[in-house]
Design a protein around this motif. Structure first.
Motif, mmCIF file in Angstrom:
data_model
loop_
_atom_site.group_PDB
_atom_site.id
_atom_site.type_symbol
_atom_site.label_atom_id
_atom_site.label_comp_id
_atom_site.label_asym_id
_atom_site.label_seq_id
_atom_site.Cartn_x
_atom_site.Cartn_y
_atom_site.Cartn_z
ATOM 1 N N GLU A 44 0.837 -1.199 0.000
ATOM 2 C CA GLU A 44 0.000 0.000 0.000
ATOM 3 C C GLU A 44 0.875 1.253 0.000
ATOM 4 N N LYS A 45 0.284 2.360 -0.427
ATOM 5 C CA LYS A 45 1.017 3.628 -0.442
ATOM 6 C C LYS A 45 1.599 3.899 0.939
ATOM 7 N N ASN A 46 2.825 4.410 0.928
ATOM 8 C CA ASN A 46 3.586 4.728 2.145
ATOM 9 C C ASN A 46 4.195 3.505 2.819
ATOM 10 N N ASP A 47 3.945 2.290 2.313
ATOM 11 C CA ASP A 47 4.679 1.141 2.815
ATOM 12 C C ASP A 47 6.167 1.331 2.519
ATOM 13 N N SER A 48 7.005 0.728 3.362
ATOM 14 C CA SER A 48 8.453 0.924 3.231
ATOM 15 C C SER A 48 9.091 -0.213 2.427
ATOM 16 N N ILE A 49 10.008 0.157 1.526
ATOM 17 C CA ILE A 49 10.700 -0.806 0.671
ATOM 18 C C ILE A 49 12.201 -0.548 0.751
ATOM 19 N N LEU A 50 12.973 -1.613 0.929
ATOM 20 C CA LEU A 50 14.424 -1.545 0.844
ATOM 21 C C LEU A 50 14.845 -2.083 -0.519
ATOM 22 N N ASP A 51 15.496 -1.235 -1.320
ATOM 23 C CA ASP A 51 16.050 -1.644 -2.615
ATOM 24 C C ASP A 51 17.505 -2.018 -2.361
ATOM 25 N N LEU A 52 17.763 -3.319 -2.294
ATOM 26 C CA LEU A 52 19.055 -3.862 -1.874
ATOM 27 C C LEU A 52 19.953 -4.054 -3.092
ATOM 28 N N ALA A 53 21.102 -3.360 -3.099
ATOM 29 C CA ALA A 53 21.982 -3.276 -4.270
ATOM 30 C C ALA A 53 21.276 -2.457 -5.349
ATOM 31 N N CYS A 54 21.010 -1.203 -5.013
ATOM 32 C CA CYS A 54 20.144 -0.346 -5.829
ATOM 33 C C CYS A 54 20.850 0.324 -6.995
ATOM 34 N N GLY A 55 22.193 0.225 -7.077
ATOM 35 C CA GLY A 55 22.899 0.930 -8.135
ATOM 36 C C GLY A 55 22.674 2.422 -8.044
ATOM 37 N N VAL A 95 25.344 4.005 1.407
ATOM 38 C CA VAL A 95 26.314 2.942 1.149
ATOM 39 C C VAL A 95 26.150 1.872 2.231
ATOM 40 N N HIS A 96 25.997 0.619 1.789
ATOM 41 C CA HIS A 96 25.761 -0.458 2.749
ATOM 42 C C HIS A 96 26.121 -1.796 2.111
ATOM 43 N N ASP A 97 26.713 -2.683 2.898
ATOM 44 C CA ASP A 97 27.049 -4.044 2.479
ATOM 45 C C ASP A 97 25.846 -4.941 2.744
ATOM 46 N N MET A 98 25.293 -5.552 1.696
ATOM 47 C CA MET A 98 24.058 -6.309 1.872
ATOM 48 C C MET A 98 24.254 -7.615 2.640
ATOM 49 N N CYS A 99 25.501 -8.012 2.922
ATOM 50 C CA CYS A 99 25.733 -9.171 3.780
ATOM 51 C C CYS A 99 25.352 -8.883 5.233
ATOM 52 N N LEU A 100 25.234 -7.603 5.564
ATOM 53 C CA LEU A 100 24.943 -7.194 6.937
ATOM 54 C C LEU A 100 23.532 -6.646 7.023
ATOM 55 N N PRO A 101 22.817 -6.911 8.117
ATOM 56 C CA PRO A 101 21.457 -6.380 8.248
ATOM 57 C C PRO A 101 21.459 -4.857 8.293
ATOM 58 N N TYR A 102 20.571 -4.256 7.531
ATOM 59 C CA TYR A 102 20.383 -2.810 7.607
ATOM 60 C C TYR A 102 19.591 -2.516 8.885
ATOM 61 N N PRO A 103 19.943 -1.456 9.617
ATOM 62 C CA PRO A 103 19.323 -1.228 10.935
ATOM 63 C C PRO A 103 17.928 -0.617 10.882
ATOM 64 N N LYS A 104 17.055 -1.236 10.125
ATOM 65 C CA LYS A 104 15.669 -0.794 10.028
ATOM 66 C C LYS A 104 14.875 -1.953 9.437
ATOM 67 N N LYS A 105 13.577 -2.018 9.719
ATOM 68 C CA LYS A 105 12.741 -3.077 9.163
ATOM 69 C C LYS A 105 11.772 -2.498 8.140
ATOM 70 N N PHE A 106 11.455 -3.313 7.116
ATOM 71 C CA PHE A 106 10.699 -2.839 5.969
ATOM 72 C C PHE A 106 9.514 -3.769 5.686
ATOM 73 N N ASP A 107 8.536 -3.218 4.967
ATOM 74 C CA ASP A 107 7.416 -4.034 4.504
ATOM 75 C C ASP A 107 7.847 -4.957 3.368
ATOM 76 N N ALA A 108 8.867 -4.550 2.621
ATOM 77 C CA ALA A 108 9.377 -5.383 1.520
ATOM 78 C C ALA A 108 10.852 -5.083 1.298
ATOM 79 N N VAL A 109 11.589 -6.116 0.918
ATOM 80 C CA VAL A 109 12.991 -5.970 0.518
ATOM 81 C C VAL A 109 13.120 -6.526 -0.893
ATOM 82 N N PHE A 110 13.621 -5.696 -1.818
ATOM 83 C CA PHE A 110 13.796 -6.099 -3.212
ATOM 84 C C PHE A 110 15.283 -6.177 -3.546
ATOM 85 N N ASN A 111 15.702 -7.310 -4.094
ATOM 86 C CA ASN A 111 17.054 -7.463 -4.627
ATOM 87 C C ASN A 111 16.890 -7.790 -6.112
ATOM 88 N N LEU A 112 17.187 -6.824 -6.972
ATOM 89 C CA LEU A 112 16.742 -6.863 -8.360
ATOM 90 C C LEU A 112 17.897 -6.971 -9.353
#
Length: 243
Positions: A44-55, A95-112
């Motif tokens: 839904e609108k305003n849900d949080s998404i982590l784009d992992l390795a976003c370029g 800047v973040h290494d995706m091998c390590l947990p990002y310090p926040k929780k999301f409704d969705a995580v996308f690795n594209l």
């Protein structure tokens, strides 16, 4: 000849030539895929998404425009520096290494777009999946968009040339030691360059093994950006949805 001396992805992704070679990626197809995913996941609108390795953030920017609160992370300092010019209150890059947990929780995580399986050590694949699980809210969903290695290997083009502007990229592809390898050679302004892309030839069974070890539930498997069913002989992609 200038060669990278660190992990290939840390050096290659940080060069302008990476973005020159892949500048013609299909933005319309990417938009259709993002729409299909967010609809399927009932985000839904305003849900949080982590784009992992976003370029440089092309998916993140599109998702933001669709009304989501988006964080894009990548190991490439240059890509994140570029993406930061587009930051807004609900669009962030770091800047973040995706091998390590990002310090926040999301409704969705996308690795594209096959942004997985680059590591020298196989255990880093498992570490990444465990990190993704840690980044999800209780009812959140994660997506890994990977290539279908059976199809990719069967249809591998051993050698090709791509002329983009004044640069001619000479590309060689082959399979070696469990990796699909792409050698990229070119000359620019009198200098010769050589870069290598290496991605583990991971099958659906490999991911299922990782998921079992990470205590992750695989919910859906799709074979293309229209979310058609996966067929290891004919599908171009391996799209995994899990939580």
């Amino acid at each position: 000849m200038q060669k990278d001396k660190t992990n290939w992805y840390a050096s290659w992704f940080n060069t302008p030539y990476y973005h020159i070679l892949y500048k013609d990626r299909n933005h319309r197809e990417a938009a259709l895929f993002m729409n299909a995913l967010t609809n399927f996941l009932k985000l839904e609108k305003n849900d949080s998404i982590l784009d992992l390795a976003c370029g440089k953030g092309r998916h993140a920017k599109y998702l933001y425009k669709q009304g989501f609160d988006v964080t894009g992370v990548d190991l490439s300092e240059e890509s994140i520096a570029f993406a930061k010019q587009y930051e807004k209150p609900r669009l962030h890059f770091e800047v973040h290494d995706m091998c390590l947990p990002y310090p926040k929780k999301f409704d969705a995580v996308f690795n594209l777009f096959t942004s997985f399986g680059y590591f020298e050590k196989e255990e880093d694949n498992l570490r990444t999946i465990k990190s993704v699980k840690a980044e999800l809210k209780p009812n959140g969903s994660a997506v890994i968009d990977f290539l279908n290695v059976e199809f990719a290997i069967k249809n591998l083009v051993p050698k090709e040339k791509k002329k983009i502007g004044d640069i001619v990229f000479h590309i060689e592809k082959y399979v070696e030691d469990g990796y699909i390898i792409k050698n990229i050679n070119f000359e620019d302004e009198g200098k010769e360059y050589h870069f290598v892309e290496r991605v583990m030839a991971l099958t659906l069974e490999d991911f299922q093994r990782y998921f079992a070890e990470a205590n992750v539930d695989l919910k859906n498997v799709f074979g293309d950006y229209h979310l058609n069913n996966f067929d290891k002989n004919t599908s171009e992609r391996l799209i995994l949805i899990f939580n």
